[in-house]
Each structure stands twice: as C-alpha cells, then as structure tokens.
Design a protein around this motif. Structure first.
Motif, PDB file in Angstrom:
ATOM      1  N   ILE A   1       0.836  -1.221   0.000  1.00 26.88           N
ATOM      2  CA  ILE A   1       0.000   0.000   0.000  1.00 26.88           C
ATOM      3  C   ILE A   1       0.866   1.264   0.000  1.00 26.88           C
ATOM      4  O   ILE A   1       0.550   2.235  -0.699  1.00 26.88           O
ATOM      5  N   PRO A   2       1.993   1.293   0.765  1.00 21.39           N
ATOM      6  CA  PRO A   2       2.846   2.494   0.684  1.00 21.39           C
ATOM      7  C   PRO A   2       3.314   2.793  -0.739  1.00 21.39           C
ATOM      8  O   PRO A   2       3.487   3.960  -1.101  1.00 21.39           O
TER       9      PRO A   2
ATOM     10  N   PRO B   1      -4.373  17.727  -2.425  1.00 19.48           N
ATOM     11  CA  PRO B   1      -4.491  16.258  -2.444  1.00 19.48           C
ATOM     12  C   PRO B   1      -3.254  15.542  -1.920  1.00 19.48           C
ATOM     13  O   PRO B   1      -3.360  14.450  -1.356  1.00 19.48           O
ATOM     14  N   LEU B   2      -2.082  16.127  -2.136  1.00 19.16           N
ATOM     15  CA  LEU B   2      -0.856  15.510  -1.626  1.00 19.16           C
ATOM     16  C   LEU B   2      -0.929  15.367  -0.107  1.00 19.16           C
ATOM     17  O   LEU B   2      -0.621  14.298   0.446  1.00 19.16           O
TER      18      LEU B   2
ATOM     19  N   MET C   1      -2.069  12.196   4.894  1.00 18.66           N
ATOM     20  CA  MET C   1      -2.845  12.107   6.135  1.00 18.66           C
ATOM     21  C   MET C   1      -3.651  10.813   6.196  1.00 18.66           C
ATOM     22  O   MET C   1      -3.717  10.155   7.242  1.00 18.66           O
ATOM     23  N   GLN C   2      -4.281  10.432   5.081  1.00 21.00           N
ATOM     24  CA  GLN C   2      -5.088   9.210   5.097  1.00 21.00           C
ATOM     25  C   GLN C   2      -4.214   7.975   5.267  1.00 21.00           C
ATOM     26  O   GLN C   2      -4.627   7.000   5.901  1.00 21.00           O
ATOM     27  N   PHE C   3      -3.002   8.015   4.703  1.00 23.03           N
ATOM     28  CA  PHE C   3      -2.095   6.882   4.876  1.00 23.03           C
ATOM     29  C   PHE C   3      -1.612   6.767   6.320  1.00 23.03           C
ATOM     30  O   PHE C   3      -1.545   5.673   6.878  1.00 23.03           O
TER      31      PHE C   3
ATOM     32  N   VAL D   1      -8.518  11.596   1.165  1.00 21.46           N
ATOM     33  CA  VAL D   1      -7.951  11.695  -0.184  1.00 21.46           C
ATOM     34  C   VAL D   1      -8.934  12.322  -1.157  1.00 21.46           C
ATOM     35  O   VAL D   1      -8.662  13.367  -1.771  1.00 21.46           O
ATOM     36  N   TRP D   2     -10.107  11.714  -1.312  1.00 21.43           N
ATOM     37  CA  TRP D   2     -11.006  12.186  -2.366  1.00 21.43           C
ATOM     38  C   TRP D   2     -11.759  13.453  -2.013  1.00 21.43           C
ATOM     39  O   TRP D   2     -12.025  14.273  -2.901  1.00 21.43           O
ATOM     40  N   PRO D   3     -12.074  13.704  -0.728  1.00 16.77           N
ATOM     41  CA  PRO D   3     -12.583  15.040  -0.415  1.00 16.77           C
ATOM     42  C   PRO D   3     -11.587  16.150  -0.746  1.00 16.77           C
ATOM     43  O   PRO D   3     -11.976  17.206  -1.262  1.00 16.77           O
ATOM     44  N   THR D   4     -10.285  15.908  -0.497  1.00 14.06           N
ATOM     45  CA  THR D   4      -9.294  16.950  -0.809  1.00 14.06           C
ATOM     46  C   THR D   4      -9.129  17.105  -2.319  1.00 14.06           C
ATOM     47  O   THR D   4      -8.965  18.222  -2.819  1.00 14.06           O
TER      48      THR D   4
END
Length: 382
Positions: A143-144, A183-184, A189-191, A199-202
């Motif tokens: 995932i990373p 988004p970056l 933050m989500q990770f 991720v998708w809200p940003t």
C-alpha cells in the motif's frame, strides 16, 4: 451502524453532489469543447467515479458479500491514479498548449501498468489488499507503494508548474500548485491515519478550486486556441498606454493566416480549426513569457511584444519563421501554413490611441499580404 457510516462519509457525499453539478454544467456548455476543457471534464468525472467507489466501499465494508467487497476494492485501486494523471495532463496542456507534446508524454502508462500487474497477482500474494473472513478490507504490504505513486504524480505536477512559473504569472502559478498540494496532504494524512476519509474530499476541493479560478476564467480567453481574446489584448494594450514605461516602448504585431478560406474549402472547417490551433501554438512558443499572444478574430492574431528595437523585433520574426518552417517540413498536414504580418512600434510619451495603433499595424499586415508572392514565402513581415 449504517448511520455511523453515513456520518463518516457525509462530506464525501456533499462534495460528490457539488462535483456532479459542475460536471453537468460543464457538459451542457457548448463552448467547453477545447482540449483543456475536455481534460478538465475527465479530471472531474474520474474524481466523481473515485468518490462514488469510496462511498460504496465505506457502506459495504464488512457486509455480507465477499465478492462485491473484493471487486469494489480491486476497481478502486486500479482507477485510483486516474484523476491525478488527468490533472497532470490538464496542467501540461494548460502550460504548453501542445497536443503533440501531450501525446508523447504517456503520463498514464507506467503507473497503470505496474498497478495492473500487482492487482492481477493480488489474489495470490495479497500485496495490495485482502478481504478478511468477515468481509473487512485489510491493507497489504505494498500500500505504501500505491500512495507513493500518487505522491510522485502530484510532485511531478508541481515540478512542471515550476518550470513555467514565469510564463503564467504568480497568481495562476499559486492556483496550479495549490491543486497539487491539497491532495498531496490528503494522501499523506489518510495513509498515516487509517480509517480517515481525506484523499477524495481533498481532490474534490481541489477540482472545485480549479473550476472557480481556472475554468470559469476561460470565457476571457479564445475558446479554440486558449490564447487571449480581443477584449483581453485590447485591455492589456490600453493598460500599457495608460501607464507607459518612460524608457521602453512596445510593439503591436498583427499576423494573418494566409489562404485560410482555401484550407476550409478544401479540407473542411475542422481542419481549418486545427490550422488555427497550430498557428497559435507556433506563435505562442516563438515569443518570450513577457509577451502576450491573442487571437484577434477569425484568422488574425495579435502579439503585444515588449520590445521597441527593430533588431529584436526581427529576431522574433525569424523565430516564428523558423518554427513555421519546421512544422511545414514535418508534413503533418496536406498543406502549408503561411503567415503575413505587419507591426507598429509604440514609443513612450507619445499621444497614442489604441485603435489607431492597431489599425496601422493591420494596414501594414495587409500591405505585405498583397505584395508577397504566394507559394514562395511562408511568412512575410514589415
């Protein structure tokens, strides 16, 4: 339980509806047919798909269907880089105005190829994700790497914007960079905080930001070529006349595409549009970042050249001729692009009138157009 999941995804649902409204409005706008607009539409729609998958994933995670959970998660990871890639393509075209350059970049290929291979073997390896016996999603060890891909794409967009910072101005540059930065941070933050929905809200917020500060400003530009339109260039020249540089003047360069009617008649209006776009690209890439290029109307272009020395003006004309010759020699189309131009030097301190100056440059251009020998000269200027 269902209420808790709704509350955890309510921001995503709200932003999904906002993006859906923007996408519908963009689709209904008949003028939104340029390459830039098409890329924005794809950016917006791919973000909508990802937000939809994200919301669905939140509701079915831990549900009754293993296969539905697995299929949704697989599709989520496969499509995930798409909005970032479309943003990179949008940014590249916005800055360089070149479809040929965009086709050569293949921004999408490496990332999608790697992720596809990982997902194909994932049922055996569980490198990306797995679904537990009670149908809950679990992160895999790679995932990373997926997050790293997204961050790399966003980092590349910042680098591309930095390379053209002087060409677009500070305010536009900041708008472009902000899209990538928001988004970056959301990805990071989500990770770092599993379970958060960032991720998708940003990304959605960034798309709305670009729509407000970039796409809605397109009406101020020529919809076909992306250059300044007549009103904009008139305003820029008038501003230049109202606040003259005491030491340096400027030049108004009028340029006309020769035999444009012949291109339309022989090859169709679609090819005529392509000829205008290509002429615009040649002119745009032949001047400096401080100079302004506009489609003045029809097949006429105007360049506001921040130069009042004839030697320097001739250098610009030589660059245009050189780029024009290279394009024609490449043989991309079954005709030659030919240009005629005339220019008017504007000296500081003179009592100048906007329309008189443009009229004089226009007269010079038409004088050249009438006297030059067609078929022997690709570009003539005086």
């Amino acid at each position: 339980m269902l209420l808790e999941r709704y509350l955890s995804a309510d921001l995503s649902i709200f932003l999904f509806l906002v993006l859906l409204m923007i996408s519908v409005l963009h689709y209904r706008n008949r003028r939104a047919r340029s390459v830039q607009s098409s890329l924005f539409k794809r950016l917006c729609d791919s973000t909508l798909i990802m937000m939809g998958l994200d919301v669905v994933f939140r509701f079915i995670d831990g549900g009754d269907s293993y296969y539905l959970s697995y299929a949704t998660t697989w599709l989520y990871f496969f499509i995930e880089p798409l909005p970032m890639v479309f943003w990179l393509c949008y940014l590249d075209y916005y800055l360089y105005k070149s479809r040929e350059r965009l086709r050569k970049r293949f921004y999408y290929f490496p990332v999608f190829s790697i992720i596809f291979v990982l997902l194909v073997v994932d049922p055996l390896t569980h490198w990306v994700f797995s679904i537990s016996d009670d149908n809950y999603y679990q992160r895999g060890p790679l995932i990373p790497l997926i997050v790293f891909f997204n961050i790399i794409i966003l980092a590349v967009t910042i680098i591309v914007a930095l390379k053209r910072k002087k060409d677009v101005g500070r305010s536009v540059f900041l708008s472009l960079v902000m899209f990538s930065v928001i988004p970056l941070l959301g990805n990071l933050m989500q990770f770092l905080i599993p379970g958060t929905i960032l991720v998708w809200p940003t990304v959605a917020i960034a798309v709305v930001y670009i729509f407000i500060f970039m796409e809605t400003q397109k009406d101020r530009k020529d919809y076909l070529t992306g250059l300044f339109n007549k009103q904009q260039i008139d305003d820029l020249i008038q501003r230049r006349l109202s606040h003259p540089d005491k030491e340096h003047g400027f030049t108004i360069l009028m340029i006309d595409l020769d035999d444009f009617k012949g291109i339309n008649d022989n090859f169709g209006h679609k090819e005529g549009d392509r000829a205008l776009v290509k002429a615009a690209e040649i002119l745009f890439h032949s001047v400096r970042s401080i100079d302004k290029v506009a489609r003045f109307g029809g097949d006429e272009f105007l360049i506001l050249l921040e130069e009042d020395h004839k030697d320097e003006i001739e250098k610009v004309i030589v660059r245009i001729e050189s780029n024009l010759r290279k394009y024609n020699q490449a043989g991309h189309v079954p005709y030659e692009l030919k240009l005629s131009c005339g220019y008017k030097l504007v000296h500081p301190g003179n009592d100048n009138n906007l329309y008189d100056l443009i009229h004089e440059a226009d007269l010079e251009m038409y004088r050249v157009k009438k006297t030059k020998k067609q078929g022997q000269i690709l570009m003539a200027c005086h």
